[in-house]
Design a protein around this motif. Structure first.
Motif, short mmCIF file in Angstrom:
data_model
loop_
_atom_site.label_atom_id
_atom_site.label_comp_id
_atom_site.label_asym_id
_atom_site.label_seq_id
_atom_site.Cartn_x
_atom_site.Cartn_y
_atom_site.Cartn_z
N LYS A 134 7.63 8.34 -8.16
CA LYS A 134 8.88 7.59 -7.92
C LYS A 134 8.60 6.09 -7.82
O LYS A 134 7.61 5.67 -7.25
N ARG A 135 9.53 5.31 -8.33
CA ARG A 135 9.37 3.87 -8.33
C ARG A 135 10.22 3.17 -7.27
O ARG A 135 10.25 1.94 -7.19
N GLN A 138 0.83 -1.22 0.00
CA GLN A 138 0.00 0.00 0.00
C GLN A 138 0.85 1.26 0.00
O GLN A 138 0.57 2.23 -0.68
N ALA A 139 1.89 1.24 0.83
CA ALA A 139 2.78 2.40 0.90
C ALA A 139 3.44 2.63 -0.45
O ALA A 139 3.56 3.78 -0.92
N ALA A 140 3.87 1.55 -1.07
CA ALA A 140 4.58 1.67 -2.34
C ALA A 140 3.67 2.24 -3.42
O ALA A 140 4.08 3.12 -4.20
N VAL A 141 2.45 1.74 -3.46
CA VAL A 141 1.49 2.23 -4.45
C VAL A 141 1.21 3.71 -4.20
O VAL A 141 1.17 4.53 -5.14
N ALA A 142 1.00 4.07 -2.94
CA ALA A 142 0.73 5.47 -2.62
C ALA A 142 1.91 6.35 -3.01
O ALA A 142 1.74 7.42 -3.60
N HIS A 143 3.11 5.88 -2.70
CA HIS A 143 4.30 6.67 -3.00
C HIS A 143 4.47 6.84 -4.50
O HIS A 143 4.79 7.95 -4.99
N GLU A 156 -4.33 -3.46 -5.37
CA GLU A 156 -3.82 -2.13 -5.72
C GLU A 156 -2.46 -2.21 -6.41
O GLU A 156 -2.17 -1.44 -7.34
N LEU A 157 -1.64 -3.16 -5.97
CA LEU A 157 -0.34 -3.33 -6.61
C LEU A 157 -0.52 -3.79 -8.06
O LEU A 157 0.21 -3.36 -8.96
N PHE A 158 -1.50 -4.67 -8.24
CA PHE A 158 -1.86 -5.07 -9.61
C PHE A 158 -2.28 -3.85 -10.43
O PHE A 158 -1.86 -3.67 -11.58
N ARG A 159 -3.10 -3.00 -9.83
CA ARG A 159 -3.57 -1.82 -10.57
C ARG A 159 -2.42 -0.88 -10.91
O ARG A 159 -2.41 -0.25 -11.97
N ALA A 160 -1.47 -0.79 -9.99
CA ALA A 160 -0.37 0.15 -10.20
C ALA A 160 0.64 -0.39 -11.22
O ALA A 160 1.37 0.39 -11.85
N THR A 161 0.72 -1.72 -11.33
CA THR A 161 1.76 -2.31 -12.16
C THR A 161 1.23 -3.04 -13.38
O THR A 161 1.99 -3.32 -14.30
#
Lengths: 592, 592
Positions: free
Chosen positions: A163-164, A152-157, A196-201
């Protein structure tokens, strides 16, 4: 750069609505804007200091081999507090660029990244002497839960800053999990995070993993205990009530809703609807709070909704908001925002002091002066959860679909949705008038009408010649709330609300009066008393009530007399416990 | 042969009263006598069978080296169940000679004696591989608690039968404890037992040890945890409330009362009085039940007395009876018998099915049909505690002082006190008339007047010419009880009592009606409906109430309507859960 949306349904096949980026909503109001600013300048920096002082950051340095020290912390899941802090900071950066905070975030991410193992594994508890214990006790050790908060933090960031750096760490860990495929965690959280990680990536294996983690629950043999505490007693599609540990239940339900947004699974959806019914018609405190019991931080039985011993963990209220938001994006049904708003004001916000530096873990509806907020906890889940929720807040103010823009919450704000600019002017929640001006190519505005104002539904305004102006005036007459008589603990009692705010009586306004001795007569008019100087500015409510003199016997053969007349003052429940400790109660005895 | 007295204050310097032997009171009534007979013929034999089937007897054979098997049982304190069974059987033998039972008792005692170590140590858990753990975890392992139950059983067996077989085992173990002087047990019980062992043997070191176990609590460093759960957070003389684990609290208070009976310690007495005040004015359920919380089986805060989640363990009610009895012998104050009687009928007795073979551990005041008695428990403290209490019962019917005889409880009975014979004729508790005839050299009869009949106090009748005849007629008009408004969970509700019996409404009398939807209007007359065929013979109560149709919303802006008229039937609470499961409630919603 990615958009700072919370729950990115923009490509979700089964979503009714798409969110708007956090960055696209600028709050300028008297209520939320100062809270968001305090979150950025006080809460978030203060929480990083706590994370540092309690060894939570050091745990990553240890895991990276930089320090030869023991793991710090009472609990195995201390990493998750750091991740939630990162998420809070990221969402804050989305709406308020802050180079100093940005640099701190980068520094913490560097520590997190350095601790990651070559195979992607990352959990500072399961290092060195405990390396062999990885994935051996999924039920109790929050191992995948911590990973979820990292995701979650990674997706938000990523969404907030583009930034990746943290996203890459998250993907490496998620890939590690996908390889090991260890099963489901005793504490759900990774499910929603993986979607969410799926959505982001765009990586479908993360969605697959999330679905798997839901599908394996309740299988035989049990994967994480087999008990209702872990929502592992029945298949998720057969779980028709909210039960067990409240935060786990509602994080899991949020994850299931995320899956339905993607694949429309009718069995999951039916389960979610039954759970929602169970929660809102039988197992929800009047605050919106979730989780009646101290034992197991759990939902109680139907109608088991006591006041003083209400557990109603701040995190559970936040999880409820997360769940409502997903169900709203799925259905566009205003009832979910109605509950989201109510929960935000009356179950989430009470968890935070007006100073922004002290926190409630439990949120009782009645107290005798002993329950006070604390600066931090050994189990510190709630503080950074509050920080990330406040930082996300602008993103909850609107959603859109095919040129229709839904205004969900109200505050002075400017919203940019596509090429449409919306300006909201209001003194909500103290005043009910909401003035909205829109310019742009949007087709229609949908303005939420709260349930207490005749909704939940939508007031629909078309944009003509790229313009719309509308003024709504929600009636903020103080109103009485009564619980179903099956709620044994609330019989003969009344709660008071005004607009979206639930009220309570606090001893600080009634020098020396034990408010558990007070009665609010059924016919007593409630008058408004604006108090701009009090508790950050509130509209207090006043009524002539009565107060018993002296404690009286425990049991007697006649009802205890009405007592002496006395002006009772009610304040919004979110503001309680910011003054001298004393008795407090949401439910007041009502004489007929 | 020793007299079968419970709490032998006959030589206690500070006792106001002396008990009468269990054997001197012959109950011939319709209420208790059948229960005592069922206890002897069904409950006690059945419990021995459970002790055998669950390895509890075998544990002694293992400890004696007769069997090479593992220790059996979920808990370290399984020995205590056998000891409580022995105590139950012993008291039963006191009032009803039974060669078969006597032989079984001797056989079990032989197993117990064989397990005792040469140094007197006896605890079947701490044998062989666990021998080195003896006295290393007094806080959690119930090691001295088990010894306490052995002492009580031994004293009972000696007083009831005159046999010294178990008493000798007890003294050897007590001497072992006195030598080791390990400190206090996390679960009090040995304190009261050691004072009784002192009384039975005259060995002052047992009294000294009991005093020591009380005095060391709350010392720094903590002896057993330092927490309120163990009553180890303050010195006992500074403990002014009932707190922590309810059974521990009340066993300890009973032990402290036993010490005061012997030495009159004013600091202990003051603490006991404050604890009593705390219990009866702020922390006692209307049943007399003790211990509000499932968490820690513990007392809650002041006024924390919920209905459905009331824990009110059967053992805690029994401990309360034990405490009241001691305080009564100390003071001759009728209020203690008032509570003892109320607790016996309304908090102890509900723990036992009418069949005498099934037990409640927890005793909620409201239920939706899920809470049912069980035949046995992994933690089986309650069943043999009920059995020993019933077997003791005749001993609670009277006490004496200098030619004054106090009649404390009422039932058809013949009592022999010295050379005075007393005959009681009554249909109590269903009827209030009590006819008493006394012959002998006693000076006066003291007949207790219950609080609900104008007491608590004594009706005093002198014996003239060695004779007295008196008839009392206690008014059994059904009466309403109201809780202090500070008991948030009972607001707007009413309970109903008749004489010493608390009533409840049970769905079995209201086919298909959810009694949580029922209202008993404030003005509705309560009429008596004798039902000799029902539940062993009861006087039911009836009133015209109302019942809501359908569940209705969880929260609404107006009170839920009164519903449809319906006859409500109330039964004594002790008799609930003996028929088809369904909703039940002690507290009924009352409309004003």
């Amino acid at each position: 750069m990615a958009d700072s949306v919370i729950v990115d349904t923009r490509r979700s096949a089964h979503a009714a609505l798409r969110p708007v980026p956090v960055a696209s909503v600028v709050l300028t109001d008297h209520f939320w804007a100062p809270r968001l600013e305090r979150n950025r300048t006080s809460t978030i920096p203060g929480q990083l200091a706590h994370c540092e002082a309690t060894g939570r950051i050091q745990n990553f340095q240890r895991a990276a081999g930089k320090l030869d020290v023991p793991f710090e912390g009472l609990f195995a899941f201390n990493d998750s507090d750091v991740y939630k802090w990162l998420e809070a900071a990221a969402w804050s950066l989305a709406s308020h660029p802050d180079p100093e905070l940005d640099a701190k975030v980068d520094a913490v991410i560097a520590e997190v990244a350095a601790a990651q193992q070559p195979d992607g594994y990352l959990n500072t508890y399961f290092m060195f002497e405990r390396e062999s214990e990885r994935f051996t006790n999924l039920r109790d050790m929050h191992e995948i839960y911590c990973a979820g908060h990292l995701f979650q933090a990674a997706v938000a960031h990523f969404r907030a800053t583009g930034k990746r750096s943290l996203l890459e760490v998250a993907c490496k860990l998620a890939d590690c999990l996908a390889r090991v495929n260890p099963g489901a965690c005793g504490h759900p959280e990774a499910e929603l995070a993986l979607v969410e990680l799926f959505r982001a990536t765009g990586e479908g294996r993360y969605l697959t993993l999330a679905k798997h983690m839901i599908a394996v629950r309740g299988q035989k043999p049990a994967l994480c205990g087999g008990g209702a505490y872990w929502q592992d007693h029945v298949l998720y599609t057969e779980l028709t009530e909210v039960t067990g540990h409240a935060v786990r239940m509602l994080y899991l339900a949020s994850g299931a809703a995320d899956v339905v947004l993607e694949d429309g699974d009718p069995a999951l959806l039916a389960a979610l609807q039954a759970q929602w019914e169970s929660f809102t018609t039988r197992r929800m405190h009047v605050t919106g709070g979730a989780g009646a019991r101290w034992e197991g931080e759990a939902f109680g039985k139907d109608y088991e909704l006591t006041s003083e011993r209400a557990y109603t963990e701040t995190c559970a209220a936040i999880a409820s908001v997360m769940w409502s938001w997903r169900l709203f994006l799925l259905t566009a049904d205003a009832k979910y925002i109605d509950l989201l708003e109510w929960t935000l004001y009356n179950a989430v916000l009470p968890g935070l002091s007006l100073s922004g530096t002290e926190y409630f873990y439990q949120n009782p509806l009645a107290d005798r002066g002993g329950h006070r907020r604390k600066e931090w906890f050994g189990c510190a889940c709630c503080p950074p959860n509050l920080a990330r929720t406040l930082a996300q807040l602008p993103g909850y103010f609107a959603a859109e679909r095919d040129g229709d823009i839904y205004l969900t919450l109200y505050a002075d704000a400017t919203l940019e949705v596509g090429d449409t600019t919306i300006t909201v002017e209001t003194s909500y929640p103290e005043r009910g008038q909401v003035h909205v001006i829109a310019h742009g190519s949007a087709r229609r505005l949908f303005l939420r009408i709260p349930e207490w104002a005749g909704g939940p539904s939508w007031h629909i305004v078309p944009l003509e010649d790229r313009e719309a102006t509308v003024t709504l005036d929600f009636p903020l007459t103080p109103r009485r709330l009564y619980a179903n008589p099956r709620v044994l603990a609330c019989r003969g009692q009344v709660a008071v609300a005004r607009g979206p705010l639930l009220y309570c009586a606090e001893e600080a306004d009634h020098a020396g009066v034990d408010l558990w001795d007070a009665t609010l007569p059924a016919q007593a008019p409630l008058t408004e008393a604006p108090r701009p100087e009090l508790l950050g500015g509130i509209v207090a409510l006043q009524a002539t009530g009565t107060v018993l003199e002296g404690a009286g016997p425990l049991y007697a053969s006649a009802p205890h007399g009405p007592g002496q007349e006395r002006t009772l003052t009610l304040i919004p429940y979110y503001a309680w416990a910011n003054r001298t400790p004393g008795t407090m109660t949401v439910w007041l005895k009502e004489d007929n």
